[in-house]
Write a protein that holds these residues in place. Structure first.
Motif, PDB file in Angstrom:
ATOM      1  N   GLY A 192      -5.676  16.722  12.972  1.00 39.92           N
ATOM      2  CA  GLY A 192      -5.704  18.114  12.527  1.00 39.92           C
ATOM      3  C   GLY A 192      -4.493  18.951  12.871  1.00 39.92           C
ATOM      4  O   GLY A 192      -4.513  20.169  12.681  1.00 39.92           O
ATOM      5  N   MET A 193      -3.425  18.341  13.354  1.00 39.82           N
ATOM      6  CA  MET A 193      -2.223  19.112  13.647  1.00 39.82           C
ATOM      7  C   MET A 193      -1.440  19.330  12.343  1.00 39.82           C
ATOM      8  O   MET A 193      -1.386  18.449  11.494  1.00 39.82           O
ATOM      9  CB  MET A 193      -1.379  18.413  14.702  1.00 39.82           C
ATOM     10  N   ALA A 194      -0.860  20.507  12.209  1.00 45.99           N
ATOM     11  CA  ALA A 194      -0.169  20.888  10.974  1.00 45.99           C
ATOM     12  C   ALA A 194       1.340  20.895  11.180  1.00 45.99           C
ATOM     13  O   ALA A 194       1.826  21.209  12.278  1.00 45.99           O
ATOM     14  CB  ALA A 194      -0.624  22.281  10.548  1.00 45.99           C
ATOM     15  N   PRO A 195       2.105  20.565  10.144  1.00 42.01           N
ATOM     16  CA  PRO A 195       3.573  20.647  10.243  1.00 42.01           C
ATOM     17  C   PRO A 195       4.003  22.052  10.668  1.00 42.01           C
ATOM     18  O   PRO A 195       3.426  23.048  10.217  1.00 42.01           O
ATOM     19  CB  PRO A 195       4.046  20.331   8.829  1.00 42.01           C
ATOM     20  N   ALA A 196       5.004  22.113  11.556  1.00 37.20           N
ATOM     21  CA  ALA A 196       5.434  23.410  12.101  1.00 37.20           C
ATOM     22  C   ALA A 196       6.946  23.477  12.280  1.00 37.20           C
ATOM     23  O   ALA A 196       7.444  24.182  13.149  1.00 37.20           O
ATOM     24  CB  ALA A 196       4.730  23.673  13.426  1.00 37.20           C
ATOM     25  N   GLY A 197       7.695  22.722  11.490  1.00 34.99           N
ATOM     26  CA  GLY A 197       9.146  22.797  11.571  1.00 34.99           C
ATOM     27  C   GLY A 197       9.768  21.472  11.933  1.00 34.99           C
ATOM     28  O   GLY A 197       9.090  20.451  12.063  1.00 34.99           O
ATOM     29  N   GLU A 198      11.072  21.524  12.061  1.00 34.57           N
ATOM     30  CA  GLU A 198      11.841  20.325  12.413  1.00 34.57           C
ATOM     31  C   GLU A 198      13.110  20.733  13.136  1.00 34.57           C
ATOM     32  O   GLU A 198      13.521  21.890  13.101  1.00 34.57           O
ATOM     33  CB  GLU A 198      12.161  19.512  11.167  1.00 34.57           C
ATOM     34  N   PHE A 199      13.717  19.760  13.799  1.00 39.90           N
ATOM     35  CA  PHE A 199      14.998  19.958  14.470  1.00 39.90           C
ATOM     36  C   PHE A 199      15.646  18.599  14.651  1.00 39.90           C
ATOM     37  O   PHE A 199      15.026  17.562  14.400  1.00 39.90           O
ATOM     38  CB  PHE A 199      14.818  20.693  15.809  1.00 39.90           C
ATOM     39  N   ARG A 200      16.878  18.592  15.067  1.00 38.67           N
ATOM     40  CA  ARG A 200      17.585  17.339  15.318  1.00 38.67           C
ATOM     41  C   ARG A 200      17.739  17.149  16.823  1.00 38.67           C
ATOM     42  O   ARG A 200      17.984  18.100  17.555  1.00 38.67           O
ATOM     43  CB  ARG A 200      18.956  17.347  14.639  1.00 38.67           C
ATOM     44  N   HIS A 201      17.567  15.890  17.229  1.00 39.46           N
ATOM     45  CA  HIS A 201      17.737  15.545  18.640  1.00 39.46           C
ATOM     46  C   HIS A 201      18.380  14.167  18.712  1.00 39.46           C
ATOM     47  O   HIS A 201      17.826  13.191  18.188  1.00 39.46           O
ATOM     48  CB  HIS A 201      16.388  15.547  19.365  1.00 39.46           C
ATOM     49  N   GLN A 202      19.534  14.091  19.333  1.00 45.02           N
ATOM     50  CA  GLN A 202      20.271  12.839  19.497  1.00 45.02           C
ATOM     51  C   GLN A 202      20.375  12.059  18.194  1.00 45.02           C
ATOM     52  O   GLN A 202      20.152  10.854  18.151  1.00 45.02           O
ATOM     53  CB  GLN A 202      19.642  11.991  20.595  1.00 45.02           C
ATOM     54  N   GLY A 203      20.705  12.779  17.125  1.00 38.92           N
ATOM     55  CA  GLY A 203      20.909  12.153  15.827  1.00 38.92           C
ATOM     56  C   GLY A 203      19.646  11.847  15.044  1.00 38.92           C
ATOM     57  O   GLY A 203      19.722  11.304  13.950  1.00 38.92           O
ATOM     58  N   HIS A 204      18.491  12.197  15.586  1.00 33.82           N
ATOM     59  CA  HIS A 204      17.220  11.929  14.909  1.00 33.82           C
ATOM     60  C   HIS A 204      16.631  13.229  14.376  1.00 33.82           C
ATOM     61  O   HIS A 204      16.694  14.262  15.031  1.00 33.82           O
ATOM     62  CB  HIS A 204      16.195  11.303  15.868  1.00 33.82           C
ATOM     63  N   ARG A 205      16.026  13.142  13.188  1.00 33.83           N
ATOM     64  CA  ARG A 205      15.283  14.267  12.648  1.00 33.83           C
ATOM     65  C   ARG A 205      13.902  14.235  13.295  1.00 33.83           C
ATOM     66  O   ARG A 205      13.157  13.259  13.168  1.00 33.83           O
ATOM     67  CB  ARG A 205      15.180  14.151  11.129  1.00 33.83           C
TER      68      ARG A 205
END
Length: 172
Positions: free
Chosen positions: A151-164
Motif C-alpha cells: 500500500g505504499m504510494a510513489p512519492a518522488g525520485e532522486f539519484r544516489h551513486q549513479g542509481h535512480r
C-alpha cells in the motif's frame, strides 16, 4: 530468546514470521547477512564489514530504546530460522523514517518480505509515525513490488551513486 522478549509489545508475529528487536545474540547472523553482496549490495551504503555490522547492532539497540521502534530480526516461526531484517531507520539524507528490509536470497518469491514489511508498516503507524517512506533502486523490481503491494504510494525520485532511486510513502 528470553521469555520477556517473547512477551514484549515490540515482538511482531504474522502467520509465518516472528519479528524480534535485535540483541547481541543476533550478531553472528547479522554479520553474515550484512556481509553478503547478494543481500546488502542493494542497501544504502552497501555491504558491511563485521565491525560495521557490530556497530549497527549497537545503534539498532539504542534506536529502539530512544524511539520505541526500529529494525527487527526476522525469523520463520515454524523452523526458527533467521531470514533477515525488516524495520525502520532514520534516513541520513533527511528524507524521514524509512521502512527497509533485507532477507536472504533463498527467501525470495515466498512472500516473506511482503509479510514482514506489512507487519512493520502497521506497527510504525500504530507507534505514531504519520509518514513512513521507503526507497528502492529503479532496477529492483522485486522490492518495488513489495512496497506497492503493502500500500505504499510513489512519492518522488532522486539519484544516489549513479542509481535512480524511487521513493514511496505511507501515511497513517
Amino acid at each position: 530468546m528470553t521469555l520477556a522478549a517473547l512477551r514484549s509489545p515490540r515482538l511482531l508475529t504474522t502467520e509465518r514470521l516472528m519479528l524480534i528487536p535485535p540483541g547481541r545474540e543476533n550478531l553472528a547472523d547479522l554479520i553474515r547477512l550484512k556481509g553478503d553482496e547478494r543481500v546488502f549490495g542493494w542497501m544504502l551504503h552497501g555491504v558491511r564489514s563485521a565491525e560495521r555490522a557490530r556497530e549497527e547492532l549497537e545503534d539498532d539497540i539504542d534506536f529502539w530504546e530512544v524511539r520505541g521502534y526500529g529494525t527487527w530480526c526476522v525469523f520463520e516461526r515454524a523452523s526458527g530460522d533467521f531470514l533477515g531484517i525488516c524495520g525502520f531507520m532514520e534516513r541520513p539524507d533527511g528524507r524521514g523514517v524509512a521502512l527497509r528490509y533485507a532477507l536472504w536470497p533463498e527467501c525470495r518469491g515466498k512472500g516473506y518480505a511482503r509479510e514482514a514489511a506489512r507487519a512493520a508498516l502497521g506497527f510504525g503507524h500504530r507507534a505514531g509515525l504519520a509518514r513512513i517512506i521507503a526507497v528502492a533502486r529503479e532496477e529492483n523490481e522485486a522490492s518495488r513490488a513489495v512496497l506497492t503491494d503493502i500500500g505504499m504510494a510513489p512519492a518522488g525520485e532522486f539519484r544516489h551513486q549513479g542509481h535512480r532511486m524511487l521513493m514511496f510513502e505511507s501515511r497513517g
